[in-house]
Design a protein around this motif. Structure first.
Motif, short mmCIF file in Angstrom:
data_model
loop_
_atom_site.label_atom_id
_atom_site.label_comp_id
_atom_site.label_asym_id
_atom_site.label_seq_id
_atom_site.Cartn_x
_atom_site.Cartn_y
_atom_site.Cartn_z
N SER A 5 72.24 86.89 45.24
CA SER A 5 72.93 85.93 46.09
C SER A 5 72.03 84.73 46.37
O SER A 5 70.80 84.86 46.38
N GLU A 7 72.03 83.43 49.20
CA GLU A 7 71.71 83.55 50.62
C GLU A 7 70.37 84.25 50.78
O GLU A 7 70.27 85.41 51.17
N ASN A 8 69.34 83.51 50.45
CA ASN A 8 67.98 84.02 50.46
C ASN A 8 67.10 82.84 50.89
O ASN A 8 67.27 81.72 50.39
N GLU A 9 66.18 83.06 51.80
CA GLU A 9 65.41 81.96 52.37
C GLU A 9 64.64 81.19 51.30
O GLU A 9 64.58 79.96 51.33
N ARG A 12 67.14 79.18 49.19
CA ARG A 12 67.67 78.04 49.96
C ARG A 12 66.66 76.91 50.02
O ARG A 12 67.01 75.73 49.91
#
Length: 295
Positions: A5, A7-9, A12
């Motif tokens: 995903s 949605e991973n720091e 991002r």
């Protein structure tokens, strides 16, 4: 492995990457420079040679002097920190000679692998800095003033400055910038073999031009017609709404500046001790001897 995903720091931070060219006068938070050094040296290197040296330039007067030799980019002076990345041929040659071996490595090949390594290191530093909310911009123009910047930084022979990274607190105008458009994935990535048709390539480039033009990305950054045809008595034939990425890229490569910049870089590299001709590479010679000559 489960589906990945975005949605991973880390991801991002990477996807939000944007060059920052305006900074406040604030210094870097305590400890940031130490972290940058650690992430830089943890990057992969060719054969673990680590043929790089980095100079962290905190002094503004020194950055101002460097600015004059890398395109007069004001952010080189105004950032809180400029990291100058150098291709270091000195260390591995001295080690080889000290161990009693003849140094036969190709300076050209070492130069290529060194540039790969120091680019990875600066990329790590840039991402780490951005994860702290700081801004960065790469400075490829460091190579244009390799000899002069080498003197400013008191670099030894065979240590050549090639790339820089500005780091600082972004100015308010820079804090909400969108990520810059990139060429379409289909242009740059292929599966197993290269399979892009010329007509499809032209179509994708036209699409990218339109996206860049619609965003006004080159507003105020257009390369003057005279820089390509200097001096010229003709009017720039490219309309405002037709100046996109392909036109800007073409003008960058066609500037008359290249007629002197290319030969200067080669001359600088040789003057700083790199042996880039076939005859010179065959002769070799230790860095220690070069340093004695310089002293």
């Amino acid at each position: 492995m489960s589906n990945v995903s975005l949605e991973n720091e880390v991801i991002r931070t990477m996807l939000a990457q944007r060059s920052v060219r305006a900074y406040t006068d604030e210094p870097l938070p305590d400890g940031v420079a130490a972290v940058l050094k650690e992430v830089m040296r943890r990057g992969p290197t060719s054969s673990a040679l680590q043929t790089y040296t980095f100079v962290f330039v905190h002094n503004r007067a020194t950055r101002a002097a460097i600015r004059a030799w890398c395109g007069d980019q004001r952010w080189v002076e105004e950032c809180a920190l400029l990291i100058v990345a150098c291709s270091d041929h000195r260390r591995v040659e001295n080690i080889t000679v000290a161990r009693g071996y003849a140094y036969r490595a190709s300076d050209l090949r070492i130069l290529i692998s060194s540039v790969e390594d120091l680019t990875i290191a600066l990329t790590n530093a840039s991402l780490a800095a951005q994860s702290f909310g700081l801004g960065t911009v790469m400075i490829g123009g460091i190579a244009n003033g390799a000899r002069e910047i080498s003197q400013l930084l008191n670099l030894p022979p065979r240590v050549v400055p090639l790339l820089g990274l500005c780091v600082g607190v972004p100015a308010p105008s820079q804090r909400s910038l969108e990520a810059r458009p990139r060429i379409p994935i289909e242009l740059a990535f292929h599966e197993d073999v290269y399979d892009l048709r010329a007509d499809r390539e032209a179509e994708l480039l036209a699409d990218h031009d339109r996206a860049v033009i619609d965003r006004g990305y080159y507003d105020g950054r257009r390369i003057d017609w005279d820089e390509v045809h200097a001096p010229s008595n003709t009017t720039d034939p490219v309309e405002y709404d037709a100046y996109g990425w392909t036109e800007h890229t073409a003008r960058k490569q066609a500037r008359t500046w290249w007629m002197s910049a290319g030969p200067k870089l080669l001359s600088d590299l040789q003057e700083l001790g790199l042996r880039l001709g076939l005859e010179e590479a065959a002769v070799g010679g230790s860095t220690a001897e070069a340093e004695e000559g310089r002293a």
